[in-house]
Scaffold this motif. Structure first.
Motif, PDB file in Angstrom:
ATOM      1  N   ALA B  74      22.329  51.332 -64.408  1.00  0.00           N
ATOM      2  CA  ALA B  74      22.226  50.129 -63.585  1.00  0.00           C
ATOM      3  C   ALA B  74      22.865  50.311 -62.128  1.00  0.00           C
ATOM      4  O   ALA B  74      23.484  51.224 -61.798  1.00  0.00           O
ATOM      5  CB  ALA B  74      23.333  48.934 -64.007  1.00  0.00           C
ATOM      6  N   PRO B  75      22.155  49.432 -61.208  1.00  0.00           N
ATOM      7  CA  PRO B  75      22.628  49.835 -59.734  1.00  0.00           C
ATOM      8  C   PRO B  75      23.976  49.296 -59.511  1.00  0.00           C
ATOM      9  O   PRO B  75      24.305  48.420 -60.466  1.00  0.00           O
ATOM     10  CB  PRO B  75      21.764  48.682 -59.201  1.00  0.00           C
ATOM     11  CG  PRO B  75      21.228  47.834 -60.270  1.00  0.00           C
ATOM     12  CD  PRO B  75      21.126  48.577 -61.332  1.00  0.00           C
ATOM     13  N   ALA B  77      25.135  48.108 -56.784  1.00  0.00           N
ATOM     14  CA  ALA B  77      25.468  47.227 -55.863  1.00  0.00           C
ATOM     15  C   ALA B  77      25.798  45.876 -56.461  1.00  0.00           C
ATOM     16  O   ALA B  77      25.583  45.687 -57.596  1.00  0.00           O
ATOM     17  CB  ALA B  77      24.042  46.911 -55.187  1.00  0.00           C
ATOM     18  N   TRP B  79      25.735  41.712 -57.272  1.00  0.00           N
ATOM     19  CA  TRP B  79      24.597  41.088 -57.844  1.00  0.00           C
ATOM     20  C   TRP B  79      23.980  40.262 -56.573  1.00  0.00           C
ATOM     21  O   TRP B  79      22.572  40.047 -56.457  1.00  0.00           O
ATOM     22  CB  TRP B  79      24.816  40.054 -58.670  1.00  0.00           C
ATOM     23  CG  TRP B  79      25.688  38.933 -58.464  1.00  0.00           C
ATOM     24  CD1 TRP B  79      27.200  38.887 -58.330  1.00  0.00           C
ATOM     25  CD2 TRP B  79      25.265  37.730 -58.069  1.00  0.00           C
ATOM     26  NE1 TRP B  79      27.425  37.460 -58.079  1.00  0.00           N
ATOM     27  CE2 TRP B  79      26.503  36.868 -57.704  1.00  0.00           C
ATOM     28  CE3 TRP B  79      23.922  37.012 -57.615  1.00  0.00           C
ATOM     29  CZ2 TRP B  79      26.313  35.518 -57.187  1.00  0.00           C
ATOM     30  CZ3 TRP B  79      23.936  35.855 -57.206  1.00  0.00           C
ATOM     31  CH2 TRP B  79      24.936  35.043 -56.743  1.00  0.00           C
ATOM     32  N   ILE B  81      23.551  41.466 -53.508  1.00  0.00           N
ATOM     33  CA  ILE B  81      22.726  42.428 -53.018  1.00  0.00           C
ATOM     34  C   ILE B  81      21.351  42.850 -53.811  1.00  0.00           C
ATOM     35  O   ILE B  81      20.311  43.102 -53.220  1.00  0.00           O
ATOM     36  CB  ILE B  81      23.379  43.874 -52.671  1.00  0.00           C
ATOM     37  CG1 ILE B  81      24.639  43.570 -51.870  1.00  0.00           C
ATOM     38  CG2 ILE B  81      22.538  44.935 -52.135  1.00  0.00           C
ATOM     39  CD1 ILE B  81      24.190  43.092 -50.428  1.00  0.00           C
ATOM     40  N   VAL B  82      21.635  43.067 -54.925  1.00  0.00           N
ATOM     41  CA  VAL B  82      20.503  43.138 -56.091  1.00  0.00           C
ATOM     42  C   VAL B  82      19.516  42.047 -55.918  1.00  0.00           C
ATOM     43  O   VAL B  82      18.543  42.418 -55.834  1.00  0.00           O
ATOM     44  CB  VAL B  82      20.933  43.129 -57.545  1.00  0.00           C
ATOM     45  CG1 VAL B  82      19.976  43.231 -58.601  1.00  0.00           C
ATOM     46  CG2 VAL B  82      21.966  44.444 -57.748  1.00  0.00           C
ATOM     47  N   VAL B  83      20.001  40.722 -55.715  1.00  0.00           N
ATOM     48  CA  VAL B  83      18.855  39.630 -55.596  1.00  0.00           C
ATOM     49  C   VAL B  83      18.138  39.976 -54.430  1.00  0.00           C
ATOM     50  O   VAL B  83      16.837  39.895 -54.332  1.00  0.00           O
ATOM     51  CB  VAL B  83      19.705  38.450 -55.907  1.00  0.00           C
ATOM     52  CG1 VAL B  83      18.553  37.295 -55.194  1.00  0.00           C
ATOM     53  CG2 VAL B  83      20.101  38.085 -57.081  1.00  0.00           C
ATOM     54  N   ALA B  85      17.602  42.392 -52.443  1.00  0.00           N
ATOM     55  CA  ALA B  85      16.768  43.656 -52.583  1.00  0.00           C
ATOM     56  C   ALA B  85      15.584  43.589 -53.452  1.00  0.00           C
ATOM     57  O   ALA B  85      14.498  43.742 -53.183  1.00  0.00           O
ATOM     58  CB  ALA B  85      17.547  44.892 -53.401  1.00  0.00           C
ATOM     59  N   GLY B  86      15.580  42.541 -54.638  1.00  0.00           N
ATOM     60  CA  GLY B  86      14.298  42.295 -55.455  1.00  0.00           C
ATOM     61  C   GLY B  86      13.541  41.474 -54.591  1.00  0.00           C
ATOM     62  O   GLY B  86      12.379  41.894 -54.858  1.00  0.00           O
ATOM     63  N   LEU B  87      13.961  40.385 -53.967  1.00  0.00           N
ATOM     64  CA  LEU B  87      13.184  39.365 -53.060  1.00  0.00           C
ATOM     65  C   LEU B  87      12.464  40.446 -51.961  1.00  0.00           C
ATOM     66  O   LEU B  87      11.370  40.147 -51.894  1.00  0.00           O
ATOM     67  CB  LEU B  87      14.082  38.364 -52.527  1.00  0.00           C
ATOM     68  CG  LEU B  87      14.697  37.471 -53.283  1.00  0.00           C
ATOM     69  CD1 LEU B  87      15.569  36.550 -52.496  1.00  0.00           C
ATOM     70  CD2 LEU B  87      13.671  36.430 -53.849  1.00  0.00           C
ATOM     71  N   LEU B  88      13.328  41.444 -51.300  1.00  0.00           N
ATOM     72  CA  LEU B  88      12.683  42.387 -50.183  1.00  0.00           C
ATOM     73  C   LEU B  88      11.642  43.143 -50.874  1.00  0.00           C
ATOM     74  O   LEU B  88      10.147  43.118 -50.552  1.00  0.00           O
ATOM     75  CB  LEU B  88      13.433  43.091 -49.548  1.00  0.00           C
ATOM     76  CG  LEU B  88      14.560  42.186 -48.853  1.00  0.00           C
ATOM     77  CD1 LEU B  88      15.708  43.236 -48.257  1.00  0.00           C
ATOM     78  CD2 LEU B  88      13.750  41.480 -47.566  1.00  0.00           C
ATOM     79  N   VAL B  89      11.827  43.515 -52.220  1.00  0.00           N
ATOM     80  CA  VAL B  89      10.685  44.521 -52.749  1.00  0.00           C
ATOM     81  C   VAL B  89       9.645  43.849 -53.135  1.00  0.00           C
ATOM     82  O   VAL B  89       8.380  44.398 -53.076  1.00  0.00           O
ATOM     83  CB  VAL B  89      11.478  45.143 -53.794  1.00  0.00           C
ATOM     84  CG1 VAL B  89      10.458  45.931 -54.895  1.00  0.00           C
ATOM     85  CG2 VAL B  89      12.513  46.368 -53.158  1.00  0.00           C
TER      86      VAL B  89
END
Lengths: 151, 140
Positions: B74-75, B77, B79, B81-83, B85-89
């Protein structure tokens, strides 16, 4: 054209091969990916993965590029755009920021989401991000096209 | 002392072979973000191809999780930051028409100028981001 192999099964097998490659190479461990992206604690694994993948695909692409059609379909769907435009660079930069924050890109995300909730959350946000681009005015705005007249 | 492992090179070769297999059988680029967006937003005769390939990725993850493989982590970071990052990706790969697989492997191997530029851009911004985060957070 060969129809002996079910196209969906062929795609599934290719996906399994891709996923196995990601797991074997360490790309499903965000620490390994961040180890490449963080130059303060650099490790070369990701570079080696790219070298291995590109070498194999470059060689096999040269062998198949003169085919008129793929085995199970009628035409190749290769990108035709050639210009280096702003959306390409801006999109890649935005993607890289997200990638550098957590060390997950779409492939390892899909593999890892069954294993832990945090990666599943990442994939959910990724889908929302894609929808924001493809399904809302944000995509056209980021591409620099004028929005549809609102008035 | 860390041992030098050939596994990254071998795993990479499998990824390259997979991309070649999808191109040879379906004439499709093995770009995960493009296939995923196609599966989400397009319905055509290639829907099953996209579902099959992405299903293969998920299947590997399910098997690895059931086997308790330590290779999938798991990352670390938080949660939020995870969200982010997911939006940006998600947004970035749509805007830039590809990710590590579509541009970084397939496009670079096809000597596509766009993919070379995109790959340089996302590796560059990824390095700046991860290195900055490493300095701020005391390393990953």
């Amino acid at each position: 054209m060969s129809r002996s192999l079910n196209p969906t099964i062929a795609a599934l097998l290719a996906g399994v091969l891709f996923g196995a490659g990601l797991v074997l190479s360490g790309m499903t461990d965000p620490a390994v990916v961040l180890g490449f992206l963080d130059v303060g604690a650099w490790r070369p694994d990701l570079l080696l993965v790219m070298v291995g993948a590109i070498a194999v695909h470059l060689a096999s692409y040269r062998l198949m590029r003169h085919r008129s059609s793929p085995l199970l379909r009628d035409v190749f769907h290769l990108p035709t755009a050639a210009d280096l435009d702003r959306p390409l660079v801006a999109g890649a930069v935005v993607f890289g920021v997200g990638w550098g924050l957590v060390g997950i890109c779409p492939g390892p995300g899909l593999v890892g989401m069954a294993a832990n909730g945090s990666t599943l959350l990442f994939v959910a946000a990724l889908v929302v991000g894609m929808a924001l681009h493809d399904r809302t005015w944000l995509g056209a705005w980021a591409r620099g096209r004028p929005r549809r007249a609102a008035h | 002392m860390p041992e030098i492992s050939l596994l990254p090179l071998l795993g990479g070769a499998l990824i390259g072979a997979s991309a070649s297999a999808l191109l040879l059988t379906h004439g499709r680029v093995a770009g995960v973000s493009g296939l995923l967006a196609g599966l989400l937003f397009v319905r055509d005769r290639d829907t099953r191809c996209r579902a099959g390939f992405l299903g293969g990725l998920v299947l590997v993850g399910v098997v690895a999780a059931l086997a308790g493989s330590p290779a999938i982590s798991a990352p670390v970071a938080p949660w939020v930051i995870v969200v982010v990052a997911g939006l940006l990706v998600g947004f970035g790969t749509r805007l830039g028409n590809g990710c590590t697989s579509g541009h970084g492997v397939c496009g670079v191997a096809r000597l596509s100028r766009r993919s070379w530029v995109a790959t340089a851009a996302f590796v560059g911004s990824g390095m700046i981001t991860a290195t900055t985060a490493g300095l701020l957070g005391g390393g990953p």
